[in-house]
Design an enzyme around this catalytic site. Sequence first.
Site, PDB file in Angstrom:
ATOM      1  N   LYS A  53     -99.224 -45.158   6.490  1.00 30.42           N
ATOM      2  CA  LYS A  53     -99.492 -45.844   7.349  1.00 30.42           C
ATOM      3  C   LYS A  53     -98.788 -45.362   8.737  1.00 30.42           C
ATOM      4  O   LYS A  53    -100.616 -45.322   9.594  1.00 30.42           O
ATOM      5  CB  LYS A  53     -98.266 -47.059   7.948  1.00 30.42           C
ATOM      6  CG  LYS A  53     -97.691 -48.721   7.039  1.00 30.42           C
ATOM      7  CD  LYS A  53     -96.895 -48.875   6.695  1.00 30.42           C
ATOM      8  CE  LYS A  53     -96.673 -50.098   6.095  1.00 30.42           C
ATOM      9  NZ  LYS A  53     -95.660 -50.657   5.093  1.00 30.42           N
ATOM     10  N   GLN A  97     -89.622 -50.460   8.366  1.00 29.10           N
ATOM     11  CA  GLN A  97     -90.156 -50.584   6.376  1.00 29.10           C
ATOM     12  C   GLN A  97     -89.053 -51.302   5.612  1.00 29.10           C
ATOM     13  O   GLN A  97     -87.826 -50.766   5.361  1.00 29.10           O
ATOM     14  CB  GLN A  97     -90.368 -49.271   5.994  1.00 29.10           C
ATOM     15  CG  GLN A  97     -90.650 -49.293   4.522  1.00 29.10           C
ATOM     16  CD  GLN A  97     -92.516 -49.575   4.277  1.00 29.10           C
ATOM     17  OE1 GLN A  97     -93.235 -49.983   5.420  1.00 29.10           O
ATOM     18  NE2 GLN A  97     -92.570 -50.440   3.222  1.00 29.10           N
ATOM     19  N   ASP A 120     -95.560 -57.084  11.929  1.00 31.14           N
ATOM     20  CA  ASP A 120     -95.574 -57.378  10.987  1.00 31.14           C
ATOM     21  C   ASP A 120     -95.384 -58.690  11.145  1.00 31.14           C
ATOM     22  O   ASP A 120     -95.496 -59.045   9.794  1.00 31.14           O
ATOM     23  CB  ASP A 120     -94.197 -56.661  10.231  1.00 31.14           C
ATOM     24  CG  ASP A 120     -93.889 -55.094   9.285  1.00 31.14           C
ATOM     25  OD1 ASP A 120     -95.777 -55.107   8.653  1.00 31.14           O
ATOM     26  OD2 ASP A 120     -93.402 -54.912   9.220  1.00 31.14           O
TER      27      ASP A 120
END
Length: 285
Positions: A53, A97, A120
């Site tokens: 990412k 994460q 997200d």
Amino acid sequence: MTATLIDGNALSKTLRAAVAVRAAKLTAAGHQPGLAVVLVGANPASEVYVRNKVKACNDHGIHSSFDRYPADLAETALLARIDELNRDPRIDGILVQLPLPPHIDSHKVIEAIAPGKDVDGFHVANAGALMTGMPLFQPCTPYGVMKMLDAYEIPLAGAEAVVIGRSNIVGKPMALMLLEAGATVTICHSKTRDLAAHTRRADIVVAATGRRNVLTADMVKPGATVIDVGMNRDDAGKLCGDVDFAGVSTVAGHVTPVPGGVGPMTITMLLVNTVEAAERGHGSF
Ligand code: NDP
């Protein structure tokens, strides 16, 4: 193999090129888009995802900050860092994460992220916005799947779609997006009595279980579109999906490979969401 391969790498390349143009435009106007990535602990899979990412950001003109903390980080310290990032004008998107170590409450952490920076799309405000048909940030994995279906002109209105998996990050938002596009959606999960009876009548099957071979050729209607979200390891340690790719490819009309399917699209949609957040000036919630 008779199925057409849905190439997530090729589609990602096109979409990422457009992201880079938008990022460059913002940078030229005085604000380079910024993504903050937070990793707690040393989960090997998470390390790979996070590295990919951050690299994808750097390669496409998005500034990234990377906070890496030991597994014993206190929940209060993580929440304090998120509060800082929420206020940081250089940061447009925040990604924590998952999974987090067991002593940290993931829900509490996700809810601490400002919804306008929740690239997200996991915050309850963003989940609710998606549910009511007014999405702000759509979760990257199902959003990427929708882009694939669109790029390959798979008809959705009136189609029978079966989503296998009901997680908050993949299965449920996937089902909502397909529903919004006019599909008739069935959500299956580990308690579903006869999975094959559902998948056999589906025009589109999305497998998101984390279980190898959950979908085999005999469970697929000829010509159906099969999307494999799963990321598993086979006995030799090689990356594989939830779908028996070799078998299903002989029956399906379209199929995604693993690797090279949904995986790269997930990162691509994270870049898209981050640039969108920057364009909105992250003040919209
Ligand atoms: P979860 O473990 O949170 O959810 C899995 C879901 O699958 C659950 O709803 C579960 O049912 C269901 N399930 C498990 N076994 C079966 C079965 N035998 N038959 C039917 N349903 C079953 O996983 P995630 O949603 O987070 O992820 C799913 C997969 O996708 C994983 O392999 C993950 O690594 C991968 N993934 C890939 C991404 C990518 O970019 N390619 C991004 C995100 C995830 P129940 O609810 O009843 O337990």
